[in-house]
Design an enzyme around this catalytic site. Structure first.
Site, PDB file in Angstrom:
ATOM      1  N   ASP A  29      -1.656  -6.052   2.934  1.00 34.95           N
ATOM      2  CA  ASP A  29      -0.792  -6.398   1.802  1.00 34.95           C
ATOM      3  C   ASP A  29       0.396  -7.198   2.333  1.00 34.95           C
ATOM      4  O   ASP A  29       0.974  -6.873   3.364  1.00 34.95           O
ATOM      5  CB  ASP A  29      -0.312  -5.116   1.092  1.00 34.95           C
ATOM      6  N   ILE A  30       0.767  -8.232   1.600  1.00 31.29           N
ATOM      7  CA  ILE A  30       1.848  -9.132   2.024  1.00 31.29           C
ATOM      8  C   ILE A  30       3.218  -8.447   1.941  1.00 31.29           C
ATOM      9  O   ILE A  30       4.164  -8.872   2.598  1.00 31.29           O
ATOM     10  CB  ILE A  30       1.806 -10.424   1.161  1.00 31.29           C
ATOM     11  N   ASN A  86      -3.905   0.423  -9.126  1.00 35.00           N
ATOM     12  CA  ASN A  86      -3.034   0.170 -10.270  1.00 35.00           C
ATOM     13  C   ASN A  86      -3.883  -0.541 -11.316  1.00 35.00           C
ATOM     14  O   ASN A  86      -4.445  -1.607 -11.033  1.00 35.00           O
ATOM     15  CB  ASN A  86      -1.848  -0.704  -9.848  1.00 35.00           C
ATOM     16  N   GLY A  92       0.857  -0.926 -13.503  1.00 30.90           N
ATOM     17  CA  GLY A  92       1.528  -1.704 -12.463  1.00 30.90           C
ATOM     18  C   GLY A  92       0.651  -2.765 -11.824  1.00 30.90           C
ATOM     19  O   GLY A  92       1.008  -3.338 -10.794  1.00 30.90           O
ATOM     20  N   GLN A  93      -0.502  -3.054 -12.444  1.00 33.01           N
ATOM     21  CA  GLN A  93      -1.382  -4.099 -11.885  1.00 33.01           C
ATOM     22  C   GLN A  93      -0.757  -5.467 -12.121  1.00 33.01           C
ATOM     23  O   GLN A  93      -0.375  -5.788 -13.257  1.00 33.01           O
ATOM     24  CB  GLN A  93      -2.769  -4.026 -12.547  1.00 33.01           C
ATOM     25  N   HIS A  99      -8.473  -4.025  -7.185  1.00 34.68           N
ATOM     26  CA  HIS A  99      -8.323  -3.797  -5.746  1.00 34.68           C
ATOM     27  C   HIS A  99      -7.859  -2.377  -5.474  1.00 34.68           C
ATOM     28  O   HIS A  99      -7.189  -1.760  -6.291  1.00 34.68           O
ATOM     29  CB  HIS A  99      -7.328  -4.804  -5.150  1.00 34.68           C
ATOM     30  N   HIS A 101      -5.586  -0.038  -3.006  1.00 37.53           N
ATOM     31  CA  HIS A 101      -4.541   0.015  -1.980  1.00 37.53           C
ATOM     32  C   HIS A 101      -4.859   1.183  -1.043  1.00 37.53           C
ATOM     33  O   HIS A 101      -5.099   2.303  -1.511  1.00 37.53           O
ATOM     34  CB  HIS A 101      -3.166   0.289  -2.604  1.00 37.53           C
TER      35      HIS A 101
HETATM   36  P1  AMP Z   1      -1.099  -4.560  -7.863  1.00 39.39           P
HETATM   37  O1  AMP Z   1       0.297  -4.286  -8.339  1.00 39.39           O
HETATM   38  O2  AMP Z   1      -1.891  -3.287  -7.707  1.00 39.39           O
HETATM   39  O3  AMP Z   1      -1.805  -5.613  -8.685  1.00 39.39           O
HETATM   40  O4  AMP Z   1      -0.943  -5.059  -6.382  1.00 39.39           O
HETATM   41  C1  AMP Z   1      -0.951  -6.383  -5.990  1.00 39.39           C
HETATM   42  C2  AMP Z   1      -0.609  -6.368  -4.532  1.00 39.39           C
HETATM   43  O5  AMP Z   1      -0.965  -7.612  -3.988  1.00 39.39           O
HETATM   44  C3  AMP Z   1       0.882  -6.152  -4.224  1.00 39.39           C
HETATM   45  O6  AMP Z   1       1.031  -4.990  -3.416  1.00 39.39           O
HETATM   46  C4  AMP Z   1       1.274  -7.431  -3.489  1.00 39.39           C
HETATM   47  O7  AMP Z   1       2.207  -7.210  -2.459  1.00 39.39           O
HETATM   48  C5  AMP Z   1      -0.057  -7.930  -2.979  1.00 39.39           C
HETATM   49  N1  AMP Z   1      -0.149  -9.370  -2.747  1.00 39.39           N
HETATM   50  C6  AMP Z   1       0.238 -10.367  -3.570  1.00 39.39           C
HETATM   51  N2  AMP Z   1      -0.049 -11.562  -3.046  1.00 39.39           N
HETATM   52  C7  AMP Z   1      -0.626 -11.313  -1.840  1.00 39.39           C
HETATM   53  C8  AMP Z   1      -1.149 -12.147  -0.794  1.00 39.39           C
HETATM   54  N3  AMP Z   1      -1.146 -13.486  -0.877  1.00 39.39           N
HETATM   55  N4  AMP Z   1      -1.660 -11.541   0.309  1.00 39.39           N
HETATM   56  C9  AMP Z   1      -1.669 -10.195   0.420  1.00 39.39           C
HETATM   57  N5  AMP Z   1      -1.209  -9.362  -0.539  1.00 39.39           N
HETATM   58  C10 AMP Z   1      -0.694  -9.915  -1.643  1.00 39.39           C
END
Ligand code: AMP
Ligand code: ZN
Length: 115
Positions: A29-30, A86, A92-93, A99, A101
């Site tokens: 995760d970024i 999420n 919170g998606q 995906h 986590h």
């Molecule tokens: P969600 O809130 O469950 O949709 O989570 C989306 C997740 O994607 C968040 O934890 C972000 O930090 C992560 N995210 C967004 N863009 C990227 C990216 N380019 N590379 C890796 N993780 C990312």
């Protein structure tokens, strides 16, 4: 307008890969929320849990096989870890490619929910 996680799977957007097989892709995760924070995505684009169905239930087993591989590879399998999906706006998606986590690397992940 493409899907960010489809672009990551296809290598069009860079990511820090942890694990990949023919069905799933896992990457860091970024914006990590724990010492280990990995996202596991299915290579078949599915928006959210609502879009899955019994005849595509393999999506979940594929994802959780990926979770187990990730836990093993990052050294958190034995101690334990937290898995979160999420789902939908209230869940919170923010990325509309379902995906999982995988969060770990601490002795205790703390309360399940923020109050
Ligand atoms: P969600 O809130 O469950 O949709 O989570 C989306 C997740 O994607 C968040 O934890 C972000 O930090 C992560 N995210 C967004 N863009 C990227 C990216 N380019 N590379 C890796 N993780 C990312
Ligand atoms: Zn996608």
């Amino acid at each position: 307008m493409g899907c960010l996680f489809c672009n990551i799977i296809e290598g069009k957007t860079p990511s820090k890969k942890v694990f990949e097989n023919d069905r799933v892709y896992a990457f860091h995760d970024i914006n990590p929320q724990a010492p280990v924070h990995i996202l596991v995505v299915h290579k078949t684009h599915t928006k959210d849990i609502e879009e899955t169905s019994a005849d595509r239930a393999h999506i979940f087993s594929d994802l959780f096989e990926g979770v187990k591989e990730v836990a093993k590879l990052t050294g958190i399998a034995e101690k334990g870890y937290r898995v979160i999906i999420n789902n939908g706006p209230a869940g919170g998606q923010i990325i509309w490619h379902m995906h999982v986590h995988v969060l770990g690397g601490k002795d205790n992940m703390g309360p399940m929910m923020a109050k």
